[in-house]
Design a protein around this motif. Structure first.
Motif, PDB file in Angstrom:
ATOM      1  N   TRP A   1       0.854  -1.197   0.000  1.00 53.56           N
ATOM      2  CA  TRP A   1       0.000   0.000   0.000  1.00 53.56           C
ATOM      3  C   TRP A   1       0.889   1.247   0.000  1.00 53.56           C
ATOM      4  O   TRP A   1       1.989   1.235   0.542  1.00 53.56           O
ATOM      5  CB  TRP A   1      -0.938   0.022   1.198  1.00 53.56           C
ATOM      6  N   HIS A   2       0.359   2.325  -0.518  1.00 55.78           N
ATOM      7  CA  HIS A   2       1.216   3.480  -0.838  1.00 55.78           C
ATOM      8  C   HIS A   2       1.370   4.519   0.268  1.00 55.78           C
ATOM      9  O   HIS A   2       2.327   5.283   0.268  1.00 55.78           O
ATOM     10  CB  HIS A   2       0.652   4.201  -2.061  1.00 55.78           C
ATOM     11  N   ASP A   3       0.415   4.584   1.186  1.00 51.98           N
ATOM     12  CA  ASP A   3       0.260   5.831   1.960  1.00 51.98           C
ATOM     13  C   ASP A   3       1.464   6.207   2.811  1.00 51.98           C
ATOM     14  O   ASP A   3       1.808   7.380   2.917  1.00 51.98           O
ATOM     15  CB  ASP A   3      -1.011   5.794   2.818  1.00 51.98           C
ATOM     16  N   LYS A   4       2.148   5.223   3.402  1.00 50.80           N
ATOM     17  CA  LYS A   4       3.274   5.587   4.280  1.00 50.80           C
ATOM     18  C   LYS A   4       4.530   5.948   3.487  1.00 50.80           C
ATOM     19  O   LYS A   4       5.513   6.425   4.041  1.00 50.80           O
ATOM     20  CB  LYS A   4       3.579   4.458   5.273  1.00 50.80           C
TER      21      LYS A   4
ATOM     22  N   ARG B   1       5.600  -3.137  -6.421  1.00 53.47           N
ATOM     23  CA  ARG B   1       4.440  -2.510  -7.054  1.00 53.47           C
ATOM     24  C   ARG B   1       3.601  -1.809  -5.980  1.00 53.47           C
ATOM     25  O   ARG B   1       3.246  -2.412  -4.970  1.00 53.47           O
ATOM     26  CB  ARG B   1       3.609  -3.546  -7.791  1.00 53.47           C
ATOM     27  N   VAL B   2       3.327  -0.542  -6.224  1.00 51.76           N
ATOM     28  CA  VAL B   2       2.637   0.276  -5.225  1.00 51.76           C
ATOM     29  C   VAL B   2       1.143   0.274  -5.516  1.00 51.76           C
ATOM     30  O   VAL B   2       0.719   0.475  -6.650  1.00 51.76           O
ATOM     31  CB  VAL B   2       3.169   1.725  -5.280  1.00 51.76           C
ATOM     32  N   MET B   3       0.365   0.033  -4.478  1.00 50.53           N
ATOM     33  CA  MET B   3      -1.083   0.083  -4.616  1.00 50.53           C
ATOM     34  C   MET B   3      -1.599   1.272  -3.835  1.00 50.53           C
ATOM     35  O   MET B   3      -1.371   1.379  -2.631  1.00 50.53           O
ATOM     36  CB  MET B   3      -1.694  -1.199  -4.073  1.00 50.53           C
TER      37      MET B   3
ATOM     38  N   PHE C   1       8.241   3.782  -9.843  1.00 50.27           N
ATOM     39  CA  PHE C   1       7.330   2.715  -9.403  1.00 50.27           C
ATOM     40  C   PHE C   1       6.111   2.604 -10.309  1.00 50.27           C
ATOM     41  O   PHE C   1       5.579   3.612 -10.776  1.00 50.27           O
ATOM     42  CB  PHE C   1       6.826   2.990  -7.979  1.00 50.27           C
ATOM     43  N   GLU C   2       5.669   1.360 -10.511  1.00 49.66           N
ATOM     44  CA  GLU C   2       4.375   1.139 -11.158  1.00 49.66           C
ATOM     45  C   GLU C   2       3.282   1.186 -10.091  1.00 49.66           C
ATOM     46  O   GLU C   2       3.497   0.782  -8.948  1.00 49.66           O
ATOM     47  CB  GLU C   2       4.342  -0.221 -11.850  1.00 49.66           C
ATOM     48  N   ILE C   3       2.104   1.643 -10.505  1.00 52.77           N
ATOM     49  CA  ILE C   3       1.013   1.835  -9.552  1.00 52.77           C
ATOM     50  C   ILE C   3      -0.226   1.079  -9.993  1.00 52.77           C
ATOM     51  O   ILE C   3      -0.552   1.036 -11.169  1.00 52.77           O
ATOM     52  CB  ILE C   3       0.648   3.328  -9.435  1.00 52.77           C
TER      53      ILE C   3
ATOM     54  N   VAL D   1       0.514   3.647 -14.501  1.00 54.42           N
ATOM     55  CA  VAL D   1      -0.679   3.099 -13.845  1.00 54.42           C
ATOM     56  C   VAL D   1      -1.047   1.825 -14.599  1.00 54.42           C
ATOM     57  O   VAL D   1      -1.575   1.861 -15.707  1.00 54.42           O
ATOM     58  CB  VAL D   1      -1.841   4.112 -13.854  1.00 54.42           C
ATOM     59  N   VAL D   2      -0.709   0.689 -14.004  1.00 52.06           N
ATOM     60  CA  VAL D   2      -0.850  -0.573 -14.726  1.00 52.06           C
ATOM     61  C   VAL D   2      -2.231  -1.196 -14.563  1.00 52.06           C
ATOM     62  O   VAL D   2      -2.529  -2.198 -15.192  1.00 52.06           O
ATOM     63  CB  VAL D   2       0.233  -1.593 -14.300  1.00 52.06           C
ATOM     64  N   GLY D   3      -3.051  -0.590 -13.711  1.00 51.04           N
ATOM     65  CA  GLY D   3      -4.393  -1.131 -13.547  1.00 51.04           C
ATOM     66  C   GLY D   3      -5.037  -0.603 -12.288  1.00 51.04           C
ATOM     67  O   GLY D   3      -4.574   0.386 -11.708  1.00 51.04           O
ATOM     68  N   ALA D   4      -6.096  -1.262 -11.876  1.00 53.70           N
ATOM     69  CA  ALA D   4      -6.839  -0.808 -10.698  1.00 53.70           C
ATOM     70  C   ALA D   4      -7.555  -1.998 -10.084  1.00 53.70           C
ATOM     71  O   ALA D   4      -7.677  -3.057 -10.703  1.00 53.70           O
ATOM     72  CB  ALA D   4      -7.839   0.282 -11.084  1.00 53.70           C
TER      73      ALA D   4
END
Ligand code: ZN
Length: 707
Positions: free
Chosen positions: A333-336, A383-385, A409-411, A437-440
């Motif tokens: 996860w990306h937030d931190k 990979r960052v989500m 980074f890819e997201i 942005v590789v997807g969602a």
């Protein structure tokens, strides 16, 4: 019907089996599809040859692309460069079969997905919900999803650490009876003083699955070309591990710890043991290691001297390296890893920025250390989500994309379920077109079950997301049109998911409500759409698609003030109530609450009075069988009958340019169909009774018997 040859460069046995099973489910014309080992010449059915093959020279189609050609002479010819491409083509053939009147249209399609990752984040299901879960996975495949982020936690049997499973079950049991529940402002997470979140006690239904069952799930998802990315939360939200190992917690004073101490060696020994077992079962190519909302940073004496950036960086690198040694990619996860200010544009520090938090128990402020600089020292193949897909009020929202792009980074955009809130995800089109942005992925933060879906507009965001991720042509501006299509798909898909089939040849008989109806007044602006809706002009009616029989509905309603008796004589297979609730009772809390049961949502009851005096009660439950008209689809056990979706275009002047932003508002009435609980029993009357203390009233627009 149906002989399906299988030839080409490699075996497609699994795909063929999937096709035959699903084709027999989708075909409504009584056609049977069967497997054949025969030669191509003998594989004609009603003149149609099905030929699915992999041709490596067709790598130009991409990893999931396919070419489908259906002609009168050659039959169905599906070619792809990979088995995944064949699988996607099979989904298209299934669509054609679904619309089949023993005929399949001649056509030619060359198709490939817009985005590489089309995901859904789900909890491991409860043991008694695995078959439902697999039907959900059929639907996910049908709608082109290819990735399941599967939160595993302690809901899988750990043979090396059975104490984790035992403690998990006990923890979930305690949380269900904890005053205020595990989540929420009055619940456990707040009462512990410091801020924490995401207790997720509905993973595995608050219990755990044995190894054979998890193995079975892994195989079944693999057969559906759904890549499983198991999530085993590390560092933060590690409730699953720490209940049995409180010695590993960062805070000694929390009886229900969620954060581990990253300065302890035994933490990693236990975690990696569990990783090994998860890898044995799921054989993943990637693993999700959580790490979101890490709030207890550098609290314990061992960690106190270390910076937040160092702690986070060391922890992530260590886990990454271990996974890499197993050939597994890391997802986080990306937030931190990011710095940003509050979503209200109030400038408040958030994400990985340093800030203070108020401890409600000690009545003291605690300094939360910055962590975002760890992004500069962790490997770029992580990979960052991004879970915080903000709602677009602020231009800062997209900064996180630049931030991670600049660092290589890819997201994957997480929490695409923001699509459900009517406003959608502004600028989603633009975000999805960015190369990194590789997807969602959509997220269901509830139990993976019928009840979990009942509590959110899950279908809206799943179907909407499936369009946005597969087709480059998807546009925010067409959402109001999509809503009508989703409404049309919804009843049948819901029935498929729940394994319900309807007997053919039912006739609809409208129940006369004229003696008890009142005209809608100026006091009912939320319901004016019922009279204004195009479908209701002239002779008001709504349709049950599967009976193709109109049902009469008037722009008037029965108000269920306290109790109303409606004469209604005759036999019935089922009975439908078209109704709405006058007050918006809001959305349910974000994280799990299906365990609280529907009792709290019951606002009335329809009592079916039979001729022999027996009475059967049908609860009217908010968010389950009835909803407020402004809530799209927010009543899972009911189907949309009357829908109106207005789109207003707002012009926003950003100072540099003006942009047009569409805003969709949905008004919807739902019908709840109740199968006769006493087949053959004759009805005498229906009594509608209000229950509970919650504000608002039930407005009943139409009742129809089906027989
Ligand atoms: Zn520590």
């Amino acid at each position: 019907m149906g002989l399906v040859p299988c030839h080409g460069d490699q075996s497609l046995t699994s795909e063929m089996d999937f096709f035959i099973r699903r084709a027999n489910e989708e075909s409504h014309a009584g056609i049977r599809f069967e497997k054949s080992e025969d030669s191509r010449q003998e594989s004609s059915v009603n003149g149609t040859v099905f030929e699915f093959s992999i041709e490596t020279k067709d790598w130009t189609l991409g990893p999931e692309g396919y070419h489908l050609r259906i002609t009168r002479d050659e039959g169905v010819r599906l070619v792809a460069g990979t088995s995944s491409g064949v699988f996607q083509g099979i989904q298209t053939v299934l669509r054609l079969i679904r619309n089949d009147d023993r005929r399949i249209p001649c056509l030619e399609i060359q198709d490939h997905p817009f985005k590489e990752v089309r995901g859904v984040h789900l909890y491991l299901p409860p043991a008694d919900g695995v078959e439902w879960f697999l039907r959900l996975c059929d639907l996910l495949a049908f709608y082109r999803f290819n990735t399941v982020y599967l939160e595993v936690g302690a809901a899988m049997e750990y043979r090396r650490h059975p104490e984790i499973n035992t403690a998990w079950v006990e923890f979930c049991r305690k949380m269900k009876t904890f005053p205020g529940g595990p989540e929420g402002d009055d619940g456990m997470r707040s009462q512990m003083g410091h801020f924490k979140d995401s207790v997720h006690i509905e993973v595995g239904g608050g219990a755990f699955l044995d190894r054979d069952m998890t193995q079975y799930i892994a195989e079944q998802l693999h057969a559906r070309h759904l890549e499983i990315i198991p999530e085993l939360q590390a560092l933060s939200h590690a409730y699953w591990m720490l209940q049995s190992h409180p010695e590993c917690a960062e805070r000694e004073d929390d009886p229900f710890p969620d954060t581990w101490c990253p300065s302890r060696e035994d933490v990693y020994q236990i975690y990696f043991d569990c990783v090994d077992e998860v890898v044995e079962v799921f054989r993943p190519r990637s693993m999700h290691i959580g790490h979101d909302e890490w709030y207890s940073i550098g609290i314990c004496p061992r960690c106190r001297s270390r910076s937040g950036n160092d702690i986070l960086g060391d922890d992530v690198v260590r886990i990454h390296d271990r996974l890499a040694s197993l050939g597994i990619k890391t997802v986080i996860w990306h937030d931190k890893l990011h710095f940003y200010s509050g979503k209200e544009d109030d400038g408040a520090a958030n994400g990985g920025m340093e800030r203070f938090q108020f401890n409600r128990r000690t009545r003291k402020a605690e300094w939360m250390r910055e962590t975002f600089r760890a992004a500069d020292r962790i490997p770029q193949d992580i990979r960052v989500m991004a879970w915080w897909l903000q709602t677009g009020e602020s231009p800062k929202d997209k900064e996180f994309l630049d931030y991670f792009q600049d660092r290589g980074f890819e997201i994957v955009l997480g929490n695409l379920d923001q699509l459900q809130y009517g406003i959608g995800v502004p600028e989603l089109e633009e975000m999805l077109r960015r190369p990194n942005v590789v997807g969602a992925a959509c997220s269901l933060w509830h139990e993976t079950s019928d009840a979990g879906f009942a509590l959110k507009d899950a279908w809206v965001y799943l179907l909407e997301a499936s369009r946005a991720l597969w087709s480059e042509c998807w546009s925010e501006a067409t959402r109001h049109l999509d809503m009508f299509e989703i409404a049309a798909l919804y009843p049948a898909e819901r029935d498929r998911l729940n394994g319900i089939s309807h007997p053919p040849g039912l006739r609809a008989r409208t129940v006369d409500l004229s003696d008890v109806m009142e005209s809608l007044s100026e006091d009912d602006p939320d319901f004016r759409f019922i009279a204004e809706e195009g479908m209701l002009v002239g002779v008001p009616e709504f349709h049950l698609e599967w009976t193709r029989t109109p049902m009469t509905c008037l722009p008037r309603a029965v108000r269920i003030g306290s109790a109303v008796r409606i004469p209604c004589e005759g036999t019935f297979e089922s009975i439908c109530f078209l109704h709405s609730y006058s007050v918006d009772l809001g959305m349910v809390p974000l994280h799990g609450c299906t365990y609280a049961g529907p009792e709290k949502d019951v606002i009335g009851v329809y009592r079916l009075v039979f001729e022999d005096g027996v009475i059967e009660e049908v609860p009217v439950a908010y968010s389950r069988t009835i909803s407020f008209p402004g809530r799209a689809f927010n009543a899972y056990h009911a189907d949309p009958a009357v829908l109106r979706a207005n789109t207003t275009i707002h012009t926003i002047d950003s100072g540099i340019s003006t942009v047009s932003v569409p805003e969709t508002s949905t008004r919807m009435a739902m019908y709840h169909r109740v199968i006769n609980p006493r087949p053959g029993g004759r009805l005498l009357a229906i009594e509608a009774v209000r229950k509970g203390e919650r504000p608002g009233e039930i407005l009943l627009f139409a009742v129809t018997r089906l027989e």
